[in-house]
Design a protein around this motif. Sequence first.
Motif, PDB file in Angstrom:
ATOM      1  N   THR A   1       0.854  -1.178   0.000  1.00  0.00           N
ATOM      2  CA  THR A   1       0.000   0.000   0.000  1.00  0.00           C
ATOM      3  C   THR A   1       0.893   1.232   0.000  1.00  0.00           C
ATOM      4  OG1 THR A   1      -0.065   0.142   2.405  1.00  0.00           O
ATOM      5  CG2 THR A   1      -1.757  -1.242   1.341  1.00  0.00           C
ATOM      6  N   VAL A   2       0.291   2.366  -0.238  1.00  0.00           N
ATOM      7  CA  VAL A   2       1.045   3.619  -0.217  1.00  0.00           C
ATOM      8  C   VAL A   2       1.641   3.841   1.167  1.00  0.00           C
ATOM      9  CG1 VAL A   2       0.864   6.120  -0.438  1.00  0.00           C
ATOM     10  CG2 VAL A   2      -0.306   4.632  -2.073  1.00  0.00           C
ATOM     11  N   SER A   3       0.879   3.555   2.211  1.00  0.00           N
ATOM     12  CA  SER A   3       1.405   3.759   3.568  1.00  0.00           C
ATOM     13  C   SER A   3       2.559   2.803   3.856  1.00  0.00           C
ATOM     14  CB  SER A   3       0.303   3.602   4.617  1.00  0.00           C
ATOM     15  OG  SER A   3      -0.266   2.317   4.549  1.00  0.00           O
ATOM     16  N   ASP A   4       2.496   1.560   3.311  1.00  0.00           N
ATOM     17  CA  ASP A   4       3.621   0.634   3.466  1.00  0.00           C
ATOM     18  C   ASP A   4       4.877   1.196   2.800  1.00  0.00           C
ATOM     19  OD1 ASP A   4       2.117  -1.269   4.806  1.00  0.00           O
ATOM     20  OD2 ASP A   4       1.688  -2.429   2.993  1.00  0.00           O
ATOM     21  N   GLN A   5       4.704   1.712   1.596  1.00  0.00           N
ATOM     22  CA  GLN A   5       5.825   2.266   0.855  1.00  0.00           C
ATOM     23  C   GLN A   5       6.432   3.454   1.589  1.00  0.00           C
ATOM     24  OE1 GLN A   5       7.334   1.017  -1.787  1.00  0.00           O
ATOM     25  NE2 GLN A   5       8.775   2.698  -1.975  1.00  0.00           N
ATOM     26  N   LEU A   6       5.596   4.358   2.091  1.00  0.00           N
ATOM     27  CA  LEU A   6       6.095   5.534   2.808  1.00  0.00           C
ATOM     28  C   LEU A   6       6.796   5.135   4.102  1.00  0.00           C
ATOM     29  CD1 LEU A   6       3.129   8.005   2.251  1.00  0.00           C
ATOM     30  CD2 LEU A   6       5.378   8.053   1.160  1.00  0.00           C
ATOM     31  N   ALA A   7       6.262   4.162   4.815  1.00  0.00           N
ATOM     32  CA  ALA A   7       6.901   3.703   6.047  1.00  0.00           C
ATOM     33  C   ALA A   7       8.258   3.074   5.754  1.00  0.00           C
ATOM     34  CB  ALA A   7       5.998   2.697   6.761  1.00  0.00           C
ATOM     35  N   HIS A   8       8.321   2.303   4.679  1.00  0.00           N
ATOM     36  CA  HIS A   8       9.587   1.691   4.282  1.00  0.00           C
ATOM     37  C   HIS A   8      10.636   2.750   3.963  1.00  0.00           C
ATOM     38  CE1 HIS A   8      12.465  -0.895   2.255  1.00  0.00           C
ATOM     39  NE2 HIS A   8      12.424  -0.074   1.229  1.00  0.00           N
ATOM     40  N   GLU A   9      10.248   3.735   3.168  1.00  0.00           N
ATOM     41  CA  GLU A   9      11.197   4.780   2.786  1.00  0.00           C
ATOM     42  C   GLU A   9      11.648   5.600   3.977  1.00  0.00           C
ATOM     43  OE1 GLU A   9       9.406   7.003  -0.366  1.00  0.00           O
ATOM     44  OE2 GLU A   9       9.560   5.340  -1.780  1.00  0.00           O
ATOM     45  N   ALA A  10      10.756   5.862   4.911  1.00  0.00           N
ATOM     46  CA  ALA A  10      11.106   6.678   6.075  1.00  0.00           C
ATOM     47  C   ALA A  10      12.014   5.928   7.041  1.00  0.00           C
ATOM     48  CB  ALA A  10       9.837   7.125   6.790  1.00  0.00           C
ATOM     49  N   SER A  11      11.919   4.606   7.065  1.00  0.00           N
ATOM     50  CA  SER A  11      12.652   3.864   8.087  1.00  0.00           C
ATOM     51  C   SER A  11      13.961   3.245   7.609  1.00  0.00           C
ATOM     52  CB  SER A  11      11.763   2.760   8.652  1.00  0.00           C
ATOM     53  OG  SER A  11      11.486   1.807   7.649  1.00  0.00           O
ATOM     54  N   THR A  12      14.135   3.026   6.328  1.00  0.00           N
ATOM     55  CA  THR A  12      15.302   2.268   5.906  1.00  0.00           C
ATOM     56  C   THR A  12      16.364   3.084   5.191  1.00  0.00           C
ATOM     57  OG1 THR A  12      14.254   1.644   3.838  1.00  0.00           O
ATOM     58  CG2 THR A  12      13.988   0.125   5.683  1.00  0.00           C
ATOM     59  N   HIS A  13      16.097   4.303   4.893  1.00  0.00           N
ATOM     60  CA  HIS A  13      17.083   5.097   4.161  1.00  0.00           C
ATOM     61  C   HIS A  13      17.807   6.039   5.107  1.00  0.00           C
ATOM     62  CE1 HIS A  13      15.699   3.615   0.335  1.00  0.00           C
ATOM     63  NE2 HIS A  13      14.463   3.859   0.710  1.00  0.00           N
ATOM     64  N   VAL A  14      19.115   5.934   5.112  1.00  0.00           N
ATOM     65  CA  VAL A  14      19.931   6.827   5.918  1.00  0.00           C
ATOM     66  C   VAL A  14      20.173   8.079   5.080  1.00  0.00           C
ATOM     67  CG1 VAL A  14      22.161   7.126   7.040  1.00  0.00           C
ATOM     68  CG2 VAL A  14      21.023   4.907   7.092  1.00  0.00           C
ATOM     69  N   ARG A  15      19.777   9.203   5.606  1.00  0.00           N
ATOM     70  CA  ARG A  15      19.970  10.445   4.874  1.00  0.00           C
ATOM     71  C   ARG A  15      21.250  11.116   5.375  1.00  0.00           C
ATOM     72  NH1 ARG A  15      14.852   9.143   5.118  1.00  0.00           N
ATOM     73  NH2 ARG A  15      13.498   9.532   3.336  1.00  0.00           N
ATOM     74  N   ILE A  16      22.201  11.267   4.464  1.00  0.00           N
ATOM     75  CA  ILE A  16      23.471  11.890   4.814  1.00  0.00           C
ATOM     76  C   ILE A  16      23.786  12.966   3.791  1.00  0.00           C
ATOM     77  CG2 ILE A  16      24.414   9.877   6.015  1.00  0.00           C
ATOM     78  CD1 ILE A  16      25.984   9.216   3.484  1.00  0.00           C
ATOM     79  N   THR A  17      24.652  13.860   4.173  1.00  0.00           N
ATOM     80  CA  THR A  17      25.046  14.937   3.271  1.00  0.00           C
ATOM     81  C   THR A  17      26.056  14.407   2.250  1.00  0.00           C
ATOM     82  OG1 THR A  17      26.919  15.634   4.621  1.00  0.00           O
ATOM     83  CG2 THR A  17      24.775  16.631   5.133  1.00  0.00           C
ATOM     84  N   PRO A  18      26.200  15.100   1.131  1.00  0.00           N
ATOM     85  CA  PRO A  18      27.212  14.680   0.148  1.00  0.00           C
ATOM     86  C   PRO A  18      28.630  14.657   0.728  1.00  0.00           C
ATOM     87  CG  PRO A  18      25.671  16.202  -0.865  1.00  0.00           C
ATOM     88  CD  PRO A  18      25.356  16.176   0.609  1.00  0.00           C
ATOM     89  N   ASP A  19      28.949  15.598   1.620  1.00  0.00           N
ATOM     90  CA  ASP A  19      30.288  15.608   2.232  1.00  0.00           C
ATOM     91  C   ASP A  19      30.527  14.352   3.068  1.00  0.00           C
ATOM     92  OD1 ASP A  19      30.939  18.031   1.092  1.00  0.00           O
ATOM     93  OD2 ASP A  19      30.387  19.209   2.868  1.00  0.00           O
TER      94      ASP A  19
END
Length: 114
Positions: free
Chosen positions: A37-55
């Motif tokens: 579902t859309v909510s499954d997809q959004l939860a997956h993206e919010a929880s599994t991706h580490v957001r880091i800066t390019p530096d």
Amino acid sequence: MATTDLIGAQTRTSTAPLPPLAAKAMASLEARLASRTVSDQLAHEASTHVRITPDVHRAVVRYGICRDTLAELDGQRITTTAQFNALASAQDGLAEAVATLTAAGRLDLIEVAA
């Protein structure tokens, strides 16, 4: 199916069916993606991706390259200017990468205890 390459010559692209295991894997993947579902997809993206800066990303990559270079040179007798320069560059790069990651508070990305 014919395609045209950069020079304009006609080339043939194989349209043979996938091998059975590949077809089964694709069908399984398509089924799993379709059942999300859309909510499954959004939860997956919010929880599994580490957001880091390019530096920080560059520092992690540089750390890995320098660590590998130092591992290659470890135990070798440094006899040439090129070997010495590679060793010095790797040591400097490692120190700079650690400094960048320390400043960002992300030593966890290279498994170094803070």
